[in-house]
Design an enzyme around this catalytic site. Structure first.
Site, mmCIF file in Angstrom:
data_model
loop_
_atom_site.group_PDB
_atom_site.id
_atom_site.type_symbol
_atom_site.label_atom_id
_atom_site.label_comp_id
_atom_site.label_asym_id
_atom_site.label_seq_id
_atom_site.Cartn_x
_atom_site.Cartn_y
_atom_site.Cartn_z
ATOM 1 N N SER A 246 0.844 -1.194 0.000
ATOM 2 C CA SER A 246 0.000 0.000 0.000
ATOM 3 C C SER A 246 0.878 1.241 0.000
ATOM 4 O O SER A 246 2.107 1.149 0.065
ATOM 5 C CB SER A 246 -0.905 0.003 1.229
ATOM 6 O OG SER A 246 -0.110 0.247 2.369
ATOM 7 N N LYS A 247 0.225 2.380 -0.059
ATOM 8 C CA LYS A 247 0.934 3.672 -0.172
ATOM 9 C C LYS A 247 2.046 3.818 0.868
ATOM 10 O O LYS A 247 3.089 4.391 0.590
ATOM 11 C CB LYS A 247 -0.052 4.835 -0.010
ATOM 12 C CG LYS A 247 -0.837 5.132 -1.270
ATOM 13 C CD LYS A 247 -0.476 6.504 -1.834
ATOM 14 C CE LYS A 247 -0.665 6.601 -3.339
ATOM 15 N NZ LYS A 247 -2.046 6.437 -3.782
#
Ligand code: GLU
Length: 470
Positions: A246-247
């Site tokens: 994820s980010k």
């Protein structure tokens, strides 16, 4: 007996939704679909799932097409766009009603919510049982309806997944999901099945976050009596900490890696090896990948993204890359004249052996084009001491007399200066490097001299022979 595809022909598809970027996990799914088709001499199709009109801007679509092209994945025929098939999706929903496999449901959103709330209050999973499933009379006038599949309730649905193995769910788990919304728009579940069928897709290779959908999709396929595709649900990519990528793990998009100076063939090789293996082979070319790729060697557990590995593959591919191509790739960062570009290409064999990415490569080349007097970085300043100045003066004298400006002649001259001053070569080479490049690291010092040429080399050395502000 269910219908099946001709086993000797393979058609795969990659079906990304425009989200504003091409996620590297999705890119790997695309890579696997593409490779499977290429390996079997089949067709690799691309379908952009652009039904979410707010997100599917031209820019978001272009990011996907551009990212795939950059990675070197070419598709058979032009890209398909799901939104163009909407009338066909609705047609199939109506055919399913005619076949007695779907029905119009007039439950209002309020009624649905009340049932969901009740299930939650009673702590039981919500499974919709719509009374409209078995009603034959027409619905109430003026109340909007959706079309729902009459999902099977008895038995189980089994998928022999090429990666996950045999996976089964009890059909009681499948609810009567919506095929067509009250505004006439198709759901993902319907659209994907219709398009895969109409495009003749035989193998559906995608992320394992879609495994649950496959059971519902099969219910539609069986209700239509269509050939069943073979499924391969590949595990997602996780971050180094084991959590879904994820980010917060950093860059996610293919373009981020391009901007970091990763070569497409390095990302191709890296994504391929992430979740698939061929013995101990680490460096795998595109042609080898096509020859070797199969789904038997795709692991079932998520693989962890490892930036260090990607960087080391990238360093390998940079070393292997053609000098002219590399010079073109980094020229944009350096603002070069024609003569500079030629010099950059000549310097490439030395420069590229030290770079892990193209940005480092550009940084490493910058000294070649710097204007005098050079900016001296901290490491270089520490080498340009009072002790070093007499050595630089001696080197300046000796180099001024070198007739043939060639690597070996220059080495002889510099070694002689060190000998005469009774210092080790490094004692002289280090301040020389600092004076010539403004840095404490660079390609070999004799190569630097050759690249800069006699005039520029002597001038740069002379700039550092006098005490600053003297
Ligand atoms: N468009 C879907 C996605 O991007 C993929 C659908 C599919 O592969 O079935 O997740």
């Amino acid at each position: 007996m269910s219908a099946s595809h001709n086993p000797s022909f393979v058609v795969t598809r990659f079906a990304p939704s425009p989200t504003g970027f091409l996620h590297i996990g999705n890119a790997r799914t695309g890579l696997f679909s593409w490779l499977f088709a290429r390996h079997h001499g089949g067709q690799a199709l691309l379908r952009v799932e652009d039904t979410d009109k707010a997100r599917s801007t031209q820019a978001a679509i272009d990011v996907i097409l551009d990212g795939l092209q950059w990675l070197g994945l070419d598709w058979d025929g032009p890209a398909h766009f799901q939104s163009e098939f909407e009338p066909r999706h609705a047609e199939v929903a109506h055919q399913l009603i005619e076949r007695g496999a779907a029905y119009r449901c007039y439950l209002t959103p309020e009624e649905l919510k009340a049932r969901r709330d009740k299930a939650q209050a009673e702590r039981r999973p919500f499974r919709l049982v719509s009374e409209w499933r078995d009603r034959s009379e027409a619905g109430p006038e003026g109340v909007p309806s959706v079309i729902r599949l009459k999902a099977p309730r008895e038995g189980e649905t089994v998928i022999e997944d090429l990666v996950q193995g045999r996976v089964a769910v009890a059909n009681a788990e499948l609810d009567d999901f919506v095929l067509l919304r009250s505004d006439g728009s198709p759901t993902y579940m319907l659209a994907v099945v219709v398009d895969d069928h109409d495009m003749g897709v035989t193998h559906i290779i995608r992320g394992d976050d879609h495994l649950n959908n496959a059971f519902r999709q099969l219910a539609i396929i069986r209700a239509m009596g269509w050939p069943e595709p073979t499924y391969a649900h590949i595990p997602l990519i996780h971050g180094p900490d084991g959590a879904k990528l994820s980010k917060r793990h950093g860059a996610l998009g293919v373009h981020d890696y391009r901007d970091m100076g990763i070569l497409p063939e390095a990302l191709f090789n890296y994504l391929l090896r992430l979740g698939w293996g061929h013995g101990d082979d680490e460096i795998i070319s595109k042609d080898q990948a096509i020859a070797w790729f199969d789904l038997d060697h795709v692991g079932k557990s998520p693989s962890r993204f490892d930036m260090k590995k990607l960087e080391s593959l990238n360093a390998h591919y940079i070393r292997e890359a053609d000098n002219e191509r590399l010079a073109k790739l980094v020229a944009g960062q350096l603002d070069l004249t024609k003569a500079d570009s030629d010099m950059l290409e000549r310097a490439m064999p030395e420069l590229k052996s030290r770079a892990h990415d193209l940005n480092q490569l550009a940084e490493g080349a910058r000294f070649l084009f710097a204007k005098r007097p050079l900016a001296i970085d901290e490491g270089a300043a520490a080498l340009l001491t009072a002790d070093s100045r007499p050595l630089l003066r001696a080197a300046h004298d000796a180099l001024g007399k070198v007739a043939a400006w060639e690597h070996d002649r220059l080495e002889e001259a510099v070694r002689l200066v060190a000998e005469q001053a009774d210092v080790k070569l490094g004692k002289l080479a280090q301040p020389l490097r600092a004076a010539l490049t403004g840095r404490s690291t660079s390609p070999g010092i004799f190569d630097v001299l050759v690249l800069l040429g006699q005039g520029e080399s002597l001038a740069r050395i002379a700039d550092q022979m006098v005490e600053p502000n003297a």
